[in-house]
Design an enzyme around this catalytic site. Structure first.
Site, short mmCIF file in Angstrom:
data_model
loop_
_atom_site.label_atom_id
_atom_site.label_comp_id
_atom_site.label_asym_id
_atom_site.label_seq_id
_atom_site.Cartn_x
_atom_site.Cartn_y
_atom_site.Cartn_z
N GLY A 18 35.59 36.40 34.93
CA GLY A 18 35.17 36.92 36.25
C GLY A 18 33.73 37.92 36.09
O GLY A 18 33.15 37.82 35.14
N LEU A 57 32.85 41.03 35.95
CA LEU A 57 32.88 41.97 35.11
C LEU A 57 33.08 41.63 33.50
O LEU A 57 32.29 41.88 32.89
CB LEU A 57 33.87 43.14 35.36
CG LEU A 57 33.76 44.24 34.57
CD1 LEU A 57 32.52 45.12 34.32
CD2 LEU A 57 34.69 45.42 34.62
N ASP A 63 48.08 34.64 31.73
CA ASP A 63 48.37 35.08 33.31
C ASP A 63 48.97 36.54 33.20
O ASP A 63 49.94 36.80 32.56
CB ASP A 63 49.39 33.96 33.87
CG ASP A 63 49.61 34.70 35.46
OD1 ASP A 63 49.35 35.80 35.80
OD2 ASP A 63 50.13 33.82 36.27
N ILE A 64 48.31 37.65 33.37
CA ILE A 64 48.94 38.94 33.28
C ILE A 64 50.12 39.31 34.12
O ILE A 64 50.41 40.48 34.09
CB ILE A 64 47.48 40.04 33.42
CG1 ILE A 64 47.19 40.01 34.79
CG2 ILE A 64 46.48 39.60 32.59
CD1 ILE A 64 46.68 41.45 35.27
N ALA A 86 41.55 41.09 38.58
CA ALA A 86 42.40 41.49 39.83
C ALA A 86 42.09 40.51 40.84
O ALA A 86 41.54 39.53 40.93
CB ALA A 86 41.18 42.72 40.50
N THR A 117 40.74 39.95 44.13
CA THR A 117 39.47 40.59 44.56
C THR A 117 39.27 40.34 46.15
O THR A 117 38.28 40.87 46.80
CB THR A 117 38.24 40.52 43.81
OG1 THR A 117 38.20 39.20 43.34
CG2 THR A 117 38.47 41.23 42.58
N TYR A 168 44.02 45.45 50.14
CA TYR A 168 43.59 45.30 48.93
C TYR A 168 43.63 46.73 48.21
O TYR A 168 43.91 47.01 47.05
CB TYR A 168 42.22 44.69 49.07
CG TYR A 168 41.29 44.99 47.80
CD1 TYR A 168 41.53 44.47 46.64
CD2 TYR A 168 39.92 45.82 47.89
CE1 TYR A 168 40.75 44.34 45.50
CE2 TYR A 168 39.45 46.18 46.73
CZ TYR A 168 39.64 45.36 45.41
OH TYR A 168 38.90 45.60 44.37
N LYS A 200 45.58 48.02 44.95
CA LYS A 200 44.73 48.64 43.68
C LYS A 200 45.05 50.15 43.47
O LYS A 200 45.32 50.63 42.22
CB LYS A 200 43.06 48.45 44.16
CG LYS A 200 42.52 47.42 44.10
CD LYS A 200 42.63 46.64 42.54
CE LYS A 200 41.61 47.15 41.93
NZ LYS A 200 41.61 46.42 40.50
N1 LIG Z 1 33.92 42.60 43.27
C1 LIG Z 1 34.06 43.83 43.91
O1 LIG Z 1 33.00 44.08 44.84
C2 LIG Z 1 34.52 44.95 43.30
C3 LIG Z 1 34.44 46.22 44.05
C4 LIG Z 1 35.18 47.30 43.59
C5 LIG Z 1 35.82 47.26 42.48
N2 LIG Z 1 36.25 45.97 41.86
C6 LIG Z 1 37.04 46.00 40.81
O2 LIG Z 1 36.22 45.45 39.45
C7 LIG Z 1 37.14 44.66 38.70
C8 LIG Z 1 36.40 43.54 38.39
O3 LIG Z 1 35.97 42.92 39.48
P1 LIG Z 1 35.30 41.23 39.21
O4 LIG Z 1 34.22 41.24 40.79
O5 LIG Z 1 34.65 41.08 38.26
O6 LIG Z 1 36.49 40.36 39.72
P2 LIG Z 1 36.48 38.64 39.91
O7 LIG Z 1 34.75 38.24 39.56
O8 LIG Z 1 37.16 38.31 41.02
O9 LIG Z 1 37.24 38.52 38.54
C9 LIG Z 1 38.66 38.50 38.30
C10 LIG Z 1 39.12 37.47 37.48
O10 LIG Z 1 40.60 37.72 37.43
C11 LIG Z 1 41.37 36.44 37.31
N3 LIG Z 1 42.76 36.58 37.70
C12 LIG Z 1 43.11 36.56 38.93
N4 LIG Z 1 44.50 36.59 38.64
C13 LIG Z 1 44.95 36.56 37.46
C14 LIG Z 1 46.05 36.73 36.88
N5 LIG Z 1 47.31 36.71 37.29
N6 LIG Z 1 45.97 36.62 35.33
C15 LIG Z 1 44.68 36.46 34.67
N7 LIG Z 1 43.56 36.22 35.48
C16 LIG Z 1 43.54 36.54 36.73
C17 LIG Z 1 40.43 35.76 38.25
O11 LIG Z 1 40.59 34.21 38.15
P3 LIG Z 1 40.17 33.22 39.50
O12 LIG Z 1 38.93 33.48 39.82
O13 LIG Z 1 40.50 31.86 38.84
O14 LIG Z 1 41.53 33.62 40.30
C18 LIG Z 1 38.93 36.13 37.94
O15 LIG Z 1 38.54 35.10 36.85
C19 LIG Z 1 38.35 44.21 39.52
O16 LIG Z 1 39.37 45.47 39.06
C20 LIG Z 1 38.14 44.93 40.95
O17 LIG Z 1 39.19 45.04 41.63
C21 LIG Z 1 35.49 44.88 42.29
#
Ligand SMILES: NC(=O)c1ccc[n+]([C@@H]2O[C@H](COP(=O)([O-])OP(=O)(O)OC[C@H]3O[C@@H](n4cnc5c(N)ncnc54)[C@H](OP(=O)(O)O)[C@@H]3O)[C@@H](O)[C@H]2O)c1
Length: 308
Positions: free
Chosen positions: A10, A12, A64-65, A88, A90, A153, A157
């Protein structure tokens, strides 16, 4: 330090990999990078190869978590000092119709990691969101303020936060917001829309703190070298609306596009969004020596990196 990163593919996750393997760190480490499946394994491997990040200090595995027994086995096998959960569900609007699936990832997944970490006496970094707040305030939210999510969402969270805090003492629960890095995000969407549109209409009545994944990764790397456990807000300094943010994206990237402010009611989405979800960095500034970039500076750095 033995660091176990979930969701390594992802935004982050990739930012952490780049910071750790692409920059000099003051400490030695080994990384276990986990991704959801074999397809993601290949894609992360290729991305690391393209970015000259393949390194004997890092290994990639599928996990898979949501499956506690797999989580437990993977963590027991690696024996980490710290687990950083970047996984997450997301997709904020999708969560409205798939709340149970989102809950499985955002709550059960977090709980699984917390339980496995507890059994080893390690620590957990868990990431949460500004969307746990209702956004009815007018001043930045502090860590201890009461959560009251207004969409699915945010609810999932919030349950994830609760699972971590109730299971463990040694955790860093870091809320962030409006994240952009390598992956799908608002900045890239706006740049793409600007290719075919001379006018963009963007919501002006939602205020938050756009945060580059790189800045958040730097903050996480700082925190894991301390024992300052607890809840933290980690966003780029300052606040803005999606509308002002878009204007700055267009200005910095030299796009000749008119940006028009609209109200949330004029841009209907499945999920409600908080009107004011700015997170306060006051604790970060008072209790650490860590300096985080202002959102404008981080955005400029990000856009410069895209040009490369
Ligand atoms: N993005 C935002 O704007 C935002 C804002 C506030 C907070 N956050 C928080 O910041 C954190 C990082 O966000 P991010 O934007 O980096 O997220 P992201 O790019 O959507 O990455 C999340 C990763 O988790 C993977 N995933 C989903 N379900 C899974 C599972 N069951 N087991 C293992 N992996 C799994 C996804 O794989 P797939 O893509 O294949 O599903 C993806 O690679 C998260 O906690 C998010 O809630 C994000």
């Amino acid at each position: 330090m033995r660091i176990f990163i979930t969701g390594a593919e992802g935004q982050l996750g990739k930012a952490l990999i780049k910071e750790l393997l692409g920059n000099k760190q003051k400490f030695e480490f080994k990384l276990m990078l986990t991704v959801i499946n074999e397809v993601s394994w290949n894609s992360l491997y290729n991305w690391m190869n393209e970015n000259a990040l393949l390194d004997e200090r890092a290994e990639i595995t599928a996990l898979d978590i949501t499956d506690f027994y797999l989580v437990k086995a993977a963590i027991e096998n690696f024996v980490p000092d710290v687990v950083i959960n970047c996984v997450a569900y997301t997709a904020v609007d999708d969560c409205e119709e798939h709340e149970e699936e989102a809950r499985l990832v955002n709550e059960t997944g977090a709980k699984n990691l917390a339980m496995a970490v507890k059994a080893l006496g390690a620590c957990l970094v868990h990431i949460s969101t500004d969307y746990v707040f209702d956004g009815n305030g007018t001043i930045p939210y502090k860590e201890e303020e009461i959560t009251n999510p207004i969409n699915a969402y945010g609810r999932t969270k919030m349950l994830g936060e609760k699972a971590v805090c109730e299971t463990l003492n040694n955790y860093f629960l870091i809320r962030t917001a409006w994240l952009y890095g390598e992956g799908k995000n608002f900045v890239k969407t706006m740049l793409r829309l600007a290719e075919n549109n001379k006018v963009l209409r963007v919501v002006a009545d939602q205020t938050g703190s756009p945060t580059s994944a790189r800045e958040l990764a730097r903050f996480i790397i700082y925190l894991i070298q301390t024992k300052k456990y607890g809840i933290w807000h980690g966003v780029c300094d300052g606040e803005t609306s999606w509308y002002e943010f878009t204007k700055e994206i267009m200005r910095l990237s030299g796009r000749d596009v008119e940006v028009i402010p609209i109200k949330s009611e004029e841009y209907k989405t499945k999920a409600n969004r908080p009107h004011y979800s700015v997170l306060s960095n006051e604790k970060m500034h008072k209790e650490t020596e860590f300096g985080i970039k202002a959102w404008e500076d981080a955005l400029k750095e990000y856009l410069d990196s895209l040009k490369l």
